[in-house]
Design an enzyme around this catalytic site. Structure first.
Site, mmCIF file in Angstrom:
data_model
loop_
_atom_site.group_PDB
_atom_site.id
_atom_site.type_symbol
_atom_site.label_atom_id
_atom_site.label_comp_id
_atom_site.label_asym_id
_atom_site.label_seq_id
_atom_site.Cartn_x
_atom_site.Cartn_y
_atom_site.Cartn_z
ATOM 1 N N ARG A 60 32.895 24.096 31.285
ATOM 2 C CA ARG A 60 33.199 23.065 30.281
ATOM 3 C C ARG A 60 33.884 21.837 30.868
ATOM 4 N NH1 ARG A 60 35.608 26.864 25.703
ATOM 5 N NH2 ARG A 60 36.499 27.641 27.628
ATOM 6 N N LYS A 166 31.155 41.580 36.709
ATOM 7 C CA LYS A 166 32.011 42.527 36.018
ATOM 8 C C LYS A 166 33.136 41.765 35.326
ATOM 9 C CE LYS A 166 35.398 44.652 37.766
ATOM 10 N NZ LYS A 166 36.757 44.497 38.304
ATOM 11 N N HIS A 196 30.526 44.720 43.411
ATOM 12 C CA HIS A 196 30.540 44.258 44.802
ATOM 13 C C HIS A 196 30.860 45.375 45.798
ATOM 14 C CE1 HIS A 196 34.923 43.742 44.315
ATOM 15 N NE2 HIS A 196 35.002 43.669 45.629
ATOM 16 N N LYS A 200 29.420 46.369 49.988
ATOM 17 C CA LYS A 200 30.267 46.442 51.186
ATOM 18 C C LYS A 200 29.520 47.212 52.272
ATOM 19 C CE LYS A 200 34.775 46.262 48.870
ATOM 20 N NZ LYS A 200 35.543 45.156 49.433
ATOM 21 N N GLU A 234 46.055 48.692 46.598
ATOM 22 C CA GLU A 234 46.289 47.262 46.888
ATOM 23 C C GLU A 234 47.790 47.038 46.922
ATOM 24 O OE1 GLU A 234 43.139 44.437 45.121
ATOM 25 O OE2 GLU A 234 43.521 45.919 43.568
ATOM 26 N N ASP A 253 39.337 48.323 35.601
ATOM 27 C CA ASP A 253 39.145 47.285 36.622
ATOM 28 C C ASP A 253 38.552 47.855 37.923
ATOM 29 O OD1 ASP A 253 39.581 44.551 37.540
ATOM 30 O OD2 ASP A 253 41.177 45.353 38.812
ATOM 31 N N HIS A 258 33.778 50.295 40.403
ATOM 32 C CA HIS A 258 33.727 50.406 41.862
ATOM 33 C C HIS A 258 33.837 51.850 42.369
ATOM 34 C CE1 HIS A 258 34.073 46.194 41.558
ATOM 35 N NE2 HIS A 258 35.378 46.087 41.585
HETATM 36 C C1 BG6 Z 1 37.938 43.357 41.627
HETATM 37 C C2 BG6 Z 1 39.108 43.620 40.729
HETATM 38 O O1 BG6 Z 1 36.748 43.778 41.020
HETATM 39 O O2 BG6 Z 1 38.109 44.053 42.845
HETATM 40 C C3 BG6 Z 1 40.398 43.204 41.410
HETATM 41 O O3 BG6 Z 1 38.959 42.921 39.503
HETATM 42 C C4 BG6 Z 1 40.526 43.861 42.756
HETATM 43 O O4 BG6 Z 1 41.525 43.508 40.601
HETATM 44 C C5 BG6 Z 1 39.260 43.656 43.569
HETATM 45 O O5 BG6 Z 1 41.629 43.266 43.424
HETATM 46 C C6 BG6 Z 1 39.297 44.456 44.844
HETATM 47 O O6 BG6 Z 1 38.200 44.105 45.642
HETATM 48 P P1 BG6 Z 1 38.284 44.192 47.231
HETATM 49 O O7 BG6 Z 1 36.909 43.821 47.671
HETATM 50 O O8 BG6 Z 1 39.355 43.244 47.657
HETATM 51 O O9 BG6 Z 1 38.641 45.607 47.516
#
Ligand code: BG6
Length: 510
Positions: A60, A166, A196, A200, A234, A253, A258
């Site tokens: 936008r 996502k 994603h 990897k 993380e 999340d 994942h």
């Molecule tokens: C994302 C999440 O899909 O993946 C994030 O929304 C997370 O919260 C991230 O930090 C982690 O991805 P990666 O590739 O850094 O492990």
């Protein structure tokens, strides 16, 4: 005759990207600058982008093409990884970028897009091929899909595909409704739901490791494997994404998407051929075999955590409830752990423990496969210090960082007597290959452009993984936890240790 190798076909590896235009909805957002443009630039650097190529950004915010290009140039400085910025290349690449502002709820936005696409087809020779990339806030996904449908942009002179970022839904019901909405406009083979983690390198390597080698597969089942731990830790907090994260939480999340996909990579049967639908059929079967938890079992099979404030290395770190955009009584999980059982012949009764959290002691994602202990040890008759039973073989697949694989086994400690000590045999990506691995987004963007959906999720996979976590989500709606229950910088709540202890297991410290 040797057994068929599902990887013999070099198809996936020697692919030419066809001319095409990518339309990014949400082009002013974080994903575009952090991931998409750096990945496309890197592909250009590797000469993977065809001459007939264009990116049309939409959001936008009013911006000229020039302003959009300048913004993307800045983003490259910050986010491109291990890639020199070549000014000549950038000049060429930036000419393929354009931008227009428009509200996705306004049909005019799509009429204009239709005109732009026609124009670009001529000027940039994109041959009518279009990849729509929806990376807006989830609440705008439907507007984007509707708009494309109404303006009849889902079909054209070339191929048309859509990548959906996502989160794909907020629960099973909303994921189903998003699938239905997509199917009103696109057919399933046109739809690319991105996860994603599947892109990897190290996750793809799990497939190579399992199905390219003959020695592991015979051990890969309930007879030899005691349990499996999947960890995605993380050290960062929510980093300015408090308001998004408050609605999501760790289970939605990271685990629903994942980590269940990672689990399906570990647990799937070998496909006959490494081909999109055959690979996805196998993953889908795993996800559909996940044992459904009954409401009363939820506390036994899952744990929710939320970090509280702490002082880490003389620095005060706020708790989740003190983060910007987060309410002071938030019930969001910043840590989740689940015990999953896959009810099939290969895995019956083998626990898969999966955990993920923010503000844990370090950033690490790995899979630890713990084998059964040796049935009998001839060495510890007189109470020697080694107890092989308590040190079973462990295979660790390190997804990130320090990508690699290690196998732990017992070895004789040099010297007198028979004392055993665990040692490990290590494979390290960096030292073995010495070359840069493509980022997940580079891989997945190429896949979508060439029309290979192997590493994208399909409707049945997404719905099966939502169905697996839905009982936990429902339970958490009404059963509140006394948060915060772990201090920032620690390995999560005590209840998580207890969940494993009930079966005599312990979380390893990665
Ligand atoms: C994302 C999440 O899909 O993946 C994030 O929304 C997370 O919260 C991230 O930090 C982690 O991805 P990666 O590739 O850094 O492990």
């Amino acid at each position: 005759m040797p057994a068929a190798n599902p990887f013999q076909d070099p198809l996936r590896f020697e692919r030419r990207v066809p001319p095409c235009a990518i339309v990014i909805f949400g082009a002013n957002g974080d994903l575009t600058k952090r991931k998409l443009i750096p990945a496309l630039y890197r592909l250009a650097y590797d000469r993977r982008i065809p001459p007939g190529f264009a990116v049309i950004g939409n959001s936008r915010t009013p911006m000229t093409d020039e302003q959009f290009r300048a913004k993307m140039r800045e983003a490259l400085n910050e986010f491109v990884d291990n890639t020199p910025i070549d000014e000549g290349l950038w000049d060429d690449f930036s000419k393929s970028l354009s931008y227009y502002a428009g509200d996705l709820n306004d049909p005019e936005c799509f009429n204009l897009l239709g005109k732009k696409l026609e124009e670009i087809e001529q000027t940039r020779k994109t041959e009518g091929n279009v990849l729509f990339y929806v990376s807006t806030q989830p609440s705008h996904y439907e507007a984007a899909i509707n708009g494309i449908g109404r303006a009849k942009l889902a079909q054209g002179s070339g191929w048309r595909r859509i990548v959906v970022e996502k989160p794909f839904g907020h629960d099973l019901a909303t994921a189903r409704s998003l699938n239905n909405k997509l199917h009103e406009v696109f057919s399933e083979p046109q739809i690319y739901r991105i996860d994603h983690y599947l892109g990897k390198e190290t996750v793809q390597n799990v497939l190579a490791f399992r199905f390219g080698n003959g020695i592991f597969e015979p051990l890969w089942n309930r007879r030899y494997i005691n349990h499996i731990q999947i960890t995605a830790a993380e050290s960062i907090g929510v980093e300015g994404r408090g308001s998004y994260y408050q609605e999501a939480g760790a289970l939605r999340d990271m685990i629903q998407n994942h980590l269940l996909q990672v689990m399906s990579t570990i647990a799937m049967e070998p496909p006959a051929v490494f081909e999109s639908d055959l690979v996805r059929d196998e993953r889908a079967k795993v996800l559909r075999s996940i044992r459904r938890i009954k409401p009363e079992e939820v506390p036994l099979f899952s744990v929710a955590g939320q970090y509280g404030p702490a002082s880490i290395g003389n620095k005060d770190v706020p708790g989740f409830r003190q983060e910007e955009g987060v309410s002071a009584d938030s019930q969001t999980d910043t840590y989740s752990a689940v015990t999953v059982f896959i009810d099939n012949w290969r895995w019956a009764d083998v626990p898969f423990y999966i955990r993920s959290g923010k503000r844990l002691p370090k950033r690490v994602t790995d899979i630890a496969i713990q084998f059964n202990a040796a049935p009998h040890s001839p060495f510890d008759r007189n109470g020697a210090d080694s107890t092989p039973g308590s040190r079973p073989n462990l295979l660790i697949l390190r997804i990130q960082p320090e990508e690699g694989i290690s196998l732990r086994f017992l070895s004789k400690d040099p010297g007198e007597g028979m004392h055993l000590r665990p040692v490990s045999m290590d494979f390290n990506y960096g030292t073995s290959f010495g070359s840069r691995s493509p980022s997940a987004y580079e891989t997945l963007l190429v896949d979508a452009m060439v029309g290979d959906a192997t590493l994208y999720t399909r409707q049945d996979m997404v719905e099966a993984s939502w169905a697996a976590v839905q009982p936990i989500l429902d339970y958490r709606e009404t059963n509140h936890v006394d948060f915060p229950n772990y201090a920032a910088g620690t390995w999560g709540p005590k209840a998580s240790e207890e969940m494993l202890a009930r079966r005599g297991h312990v979380w390893r410290t990665p």
